[in-house]
Design an enzyme around this catalytic site. Structure first.
Site, short mmCIF file in Angstrom:
data_model
loop_
_atom_site.label_atom_id
_atom_site.label_comp_id
_atom_site.label_asym_id
_atom_site.label_seq_id
_atom_site.Cartn_x
_atom_site.Cartn_y
_atom_site.Cartn_z
N LYS A 10 -30.78 13.46 56.11
CA LYS A 10 -29.40 13.08 55.79
C LYS A 10 -29.36 11.94 54.75
CE LYS A 10 -27.26 15.99 58.57
NZ LYS A 10 -28.29 16.69 59.32
C1 LIG Z 1 -22.80 19.37 59.83
C2 LIG Z 1 -23.69 18.84 60.90
N1 LIG Z 1 -23.16 18.49 62.09
C3 LIG Z 1 -23.93 17.99 63.08
C4 LIG Z 1 -25.29 17.84 62.93
C5 LIG Z 1 -26.11 17.33 64.08
O1 LIG Z 1 -26.74 16.12 63.77
P1 LIG Z 1 -28.09 15.69 64.51
O2 LIG Z 1 -29.20 16.56 63.98
O3 LIG Z 1 -28.26 14.25 64.13
O4 LIG Z 1 -27.89 15.86 65.97
C6 LIG Z 1 -25.88 18.17 61.71
C7 LIG Z 1 -27.32 17.97 61.48
O5 LIG Z 1 -28.14 18.80 61.64
C8 LIG Z 1 -25.07 18.71 60.68
O6 LIG Z 1 -25.60 19.08 59.51
#
Ligand SMILES: Cc1ncc(COP(=O)(O)O)c(C=O)c1O
Length: 377
Positions: free
Chosen positions: A183
């Site tokens: 990210k």
């Molecule tokens: C659009 C979106 N929402 C939610 C997430 C979930 O984040 P995390 O991987 O930090 O749990 C991600 C990441 O993969 C994402 O790209």
């Protein structure tokens, strides 16, 4: 595959390492001063909207839905062009998810589709800033509020961006971030919720910490003593530790550079590919200042799979973001059918994410561009 150029990668420097090491040598490993500092540092990016640090972007979504008070009988209108977590966490609360189609160019929620999907049971509209490009947040916010619902913005891709001059984090009732290594900044695993409304913020804080209420003024058993804390609504342990918050604060110092470097590389891809027949490069709407997390190229004429395989065979770690959420078998088993959101399905069939991260070299971008051009010639 040792030499595969990844599609995303963290940028960690010695200052980050030193910030983490300093916490490891101190008294607090979990919830201490680095959490408070990271939340304050994040608020400098959200236009002053307060934040709650949590253990992942998924946790942030779960916390946000809990803060919004959704549960069985409630509906959440959600973008299908996202990672499964945006919808799954609403369903973990017992809500029903209604998918609204996206705009064919940005792959962000289409306002008309949301208008058609809203019912008296809608409690949250969940938008995603796909690839880092802000969703039409003003219109979605007005629409949600007219329906008596809240706007949740999944800004996992877009921290550091803005919409008509206002920073991401200041535009929705609840904004969620992810700090996964690919990210725009990282805490290894991590996330946060931003909310301007003090009641939403307090509920988010409580849910992160088992639902424990510490304020004696709110206790139902005020005579218990100084040690007492009580649970009024169930929560979970989603606390992001000091060790990782220190990494987050250190990373935030370079977020401006991360965003501008990503924009430079994004522009270089577009300059190299926009004249190629059979491709569509990402659009940017007036008023959008994206924080480009992805470079979502569209490959037309049914050639996406072929190009994917060609690039992977040449050591380029391309990805596809995303299969429409309701195509996952768990949704099919619940009765969601293909054909529900035709724009999202078409977009999925064409999309290919090219490598994009701050430490990517111009020469890597040029190599990818050359491979793509040669393939389509
Ligand atoms: C659009 C979106 N929402 C939610 C997430 C979930 O984040 P995390 O991987 O930090 O749990 C991600 C990441 O993969 C994402 O790209």
């Amino acid at each position: 595959m040792g030499d595969l150029l990844p599609y995303g990668r963290q940028s960690v420097v010695e200052d980050d390492v030193a910030a983490v090491a300093a916490v490891l040598r101190g008294d607090w490993l979990t919830t201490g001063p680095a959490v408070t500092r990271f939340e304050a540092d994040l608020a400098e990016w959200t236009g002053g909207v307060p934040t709650v640090a949590v253990t992942s972007g998924t946790a942030a979504l779960h916390v946000a839905y809990a803060a919004a008070g959704i549960g069985p009988g409630d509906e959440v209108v959600c973008s299908p062009m996202t990672f499964v977590a945006t919808a799954a966490t609403a369903m973990q609360r017992g809500a029903s998810v209604v998918f609204a189609d996206v705009a064919p160019d940005t792959a962000n929620l289409a306002v008309d589709a949301v208008r058609a999907a809203v019912t008296p049971r809608t409690k949250v509209v969940a938008a995603v800033d796909y690839a880092g490009h802000p969703a039409p947040l003003d219109e979605l916010s007005a629409l949600a509020h007219d329906a008596g619902a809240l706007l949740l913005e999944d800004a996992a891709h877009s921290i550091g961006g803005s919409w008509h001059g206002r920073p991401i984090g200041s535009l929705a009732d609840l904004t969620t971030f992810s700090f996964f290594p690919t990210k725009n900044l990282t805490t290894a695993e991590g996330g946060a919720v931003a909310a301007a409304d003090p009641a939403l913020l307090a509920r988010a804080r409580e849910f992160r910490n088992h639902g424990l209420v510490r304020d004696p003024e709110r206790h139902r058993f005020p005579d218990e003593g100084g040690w007492h804390q009580e649970v009024h609504e169930l929560g979970l342990n989603y606390r992001l530790p000091d060790v990782l918050c220190a990494l987050g604060s250190s990373q935030l110092r370079r977020l401006s550079w991360f965003v501008s470097r990503r924009a430079e590389l994004h522009a270089r891809y577009t300059a190299g590919l926009s004249d190629v027949d059979g491709l569509a490069t990402p659009v940017r709407l007036p008023g959008a200042e994206p924080a480009w997390h992805l470079y979502p190229l569209r490959v037309l004429a049914g050639r996406r799979r072929e190009l994917y395989e060609h690039l992977r065979a040449n050591g380029i770690g391309v990805q596809v973001n995303y299969i429409p959420v309701y195509w996952h078998p768990v949704f099919a088993d619940l009765g969601y059918r293909r054909g529900l959101c035709p724009n999202a399905e078409l977009f999925y069939g064409q999309e290919l994410s090219l490598p994009l991260f701050p430490d990517l070299a111009e020469s890597d971008v040029d190599r990818v561009v050359d491979l793509v051009r040669a393939f389509l010639r």
